[in-house]
Design an enzyme around this catalytic site. Structure first.
Site, PDB file in Angstrom:
ATOM      1  N   GLY A 199       4.058   2.518 -39.616  1.00 33.04           N
ATOM      2  CA  GLY A 199       5.113   3.253 -38.918  1.00 33.04           C
ATOM      3  C   GLY A 199       4.524   4.401 -38.114  1.00 33.04           C
ATOM      4  N   GLY A 200       4.569   5.587 -38.675  1.00 33.12           N
ATOM      5  CA  GLY A 200       4.161   6.814 -37.979  1.00 33.12           C
ATOM      6  C   GLY A 200       2.818   6.715 -37.276  1.00 33.12           C
ATOM      7  CD1 TRP A 255       5.342   1.833 -32.391  1.00 30.39           C
ATOM      8  CD2 TRP A 255       6.257   1.789 -30.343  1.00 30.39           C
ATOM      9  NE1 TRP A 255       4.323   1.744 -31.492  1.00 30.39           N
ATOM     10  CE2 TRP A 255       4.851   1.703 -30.220  1.00 30.39           C
ATOM     11  CE3 TRP A 255       7.035   1.773 -29.186  1.00 30.39           C
ATOM     12  CZ2 TRP A 255       4.222   1.610 -28.977  1.00 30.39           C
ATOM     13  CZ3 TRP A 255       6.410   1.673 -27.956  1.00 30.39           C
ATOM     14  CH2 TRP A 255       5.017   1.593 -27.852  1.00 30.39           C
ATOM     15  CE  LYS A 256       9.346   3.291 -39.917  1.00 30.73           C
ATOM     16  NZ  LYS A 256       9.367   3.974 -41.204  1.00 30.73           N
ATOM     17  N   GLY A 302       6.682   6.875 -44.912  1.00 29.95           N
ATOM     18  CA  GLY A 302       6.898   8.127 -44.185  1.00 29.95           C
ATOM     19  C   GLY A 302       6.712   9.372 -45.033  1.00 29.95           C
TER      20      GLY A 302
END
Ligand code: PGA
Length: 249
Positions: free
Chosen positions: A230-231, A10-11, A175
């Site tokens: 990620g995203g 999730w960063k 990303g």
């Protein structure tokens, strides 16, 4: 046989309320996922408590973290230790993510120290390796990721090395929406698997703009055992769909 793992990174996204909302929507959707697929979510530290409570009744999803210090305690302002993470049931920790290498001075040497500490505590490191665009264009991608893998596992015997997870994340693909071709990723990941003894049954994940509509291309490949996402892990419906499409016989 390496296990298929899909891990959401999730960063620096989601407050506690947003985390609760995510799991309320996401957990019921995971019932359709085959039981041999390991689902990991790595939220920010501040959401671990909420995530742990949500997952307490739902062991299908395993909690991960995005970083750890290599010492078990000490005067290290702003850092977090493996036992602090274990308080929340964390079983996987991402180490050496390119954003940490790039912005927070993470070094091959500190990645190695973190890997050893995690293994000593029974926590699985997800070791991220990957080349920059400049390194790829200079024909150095293979040498770079193999060197990062060897350095991360320095001092471990084959049995210990067999307890890690590795994520190949070409930095130029993170990303950016510019994902690495699946056949090419598979080729590089084959080199990673042979970089040191003991990695035959280790799960090697691809990361870098993995989405529901491209994940199947990766899971079909021989050396790809899932994804570090990620995203696309931030939306519960999209992430559940991605995991379902990662299933491969
Ligand atoms: P991305 O990030 O899926 O948003 O490209 C992957 C990662 O950094 O782990």
């Amino acid at each position: 046989m390496p296990r298929t793992i899909v891990a959401g990174n999730w960063k620096m996204y989601k407050t506690q309320a947003e985390t609760r909302e995510f799991f309320d929507a996401f957990l019921p959707l995971t019932h359709q996922v085959r039981s041999d697929i390991v689902i990991v979510v790595a939220p920010p530290f501040t959401s671990l408590h909420v995530a742990h409570s949500a997952l307490h009744r739902h062991p299908r999803v395993i909690l991960g973290a995005q970083n750890v210090h290599w010492e078990v305690q000490g005067a290290f302002t702003g850092e977090i230790s493996v036992s602090m993470l274990q308080d929340f049931g964390v079983r996987y920790v991402i180490v050496g993510h390119s954003e940490r290498r790039m912005y927070f001075n993470e070094l091959d040497r500190t990645v190695n120290l973190k890997v050893k500490t995690l293994l000593a505590h029974g926590v699985t490191p997800i070791i991220a390796v990957g080349e920059t665009l400049a390194e790829r264009e200079a024909g150095q991608a293979e040498a770079r990721v193999v060197a990062q893998t060897i350095a991360a596992l320095d001092g471990l015997d084959a049995g210990q090395a067999g307890n890690v997870v590795i994520a190949y994340e070409p930095i130029w693909a993170i990303g950016t929406g510019r994902n690495c071709d699946a056949v090419e990723a598979n080729r590089v990941m084959g080199l990673i698997r042979n970089a040191v003894p003991g990695l035959q049954d280790v799960s090697i994940l691809y990361g870098g703009s993995v989405k529901p509509d491209n994940v199947a291309e990766y899971s079909e490949q021989e050396n790809i055992n899932g994804g570090l996402v990620g995203g696309a892990s931030l939306d519960p419906n999209g992430f559940a769909e991605l995991i379902e499409r990662a299933q491969h016989d």
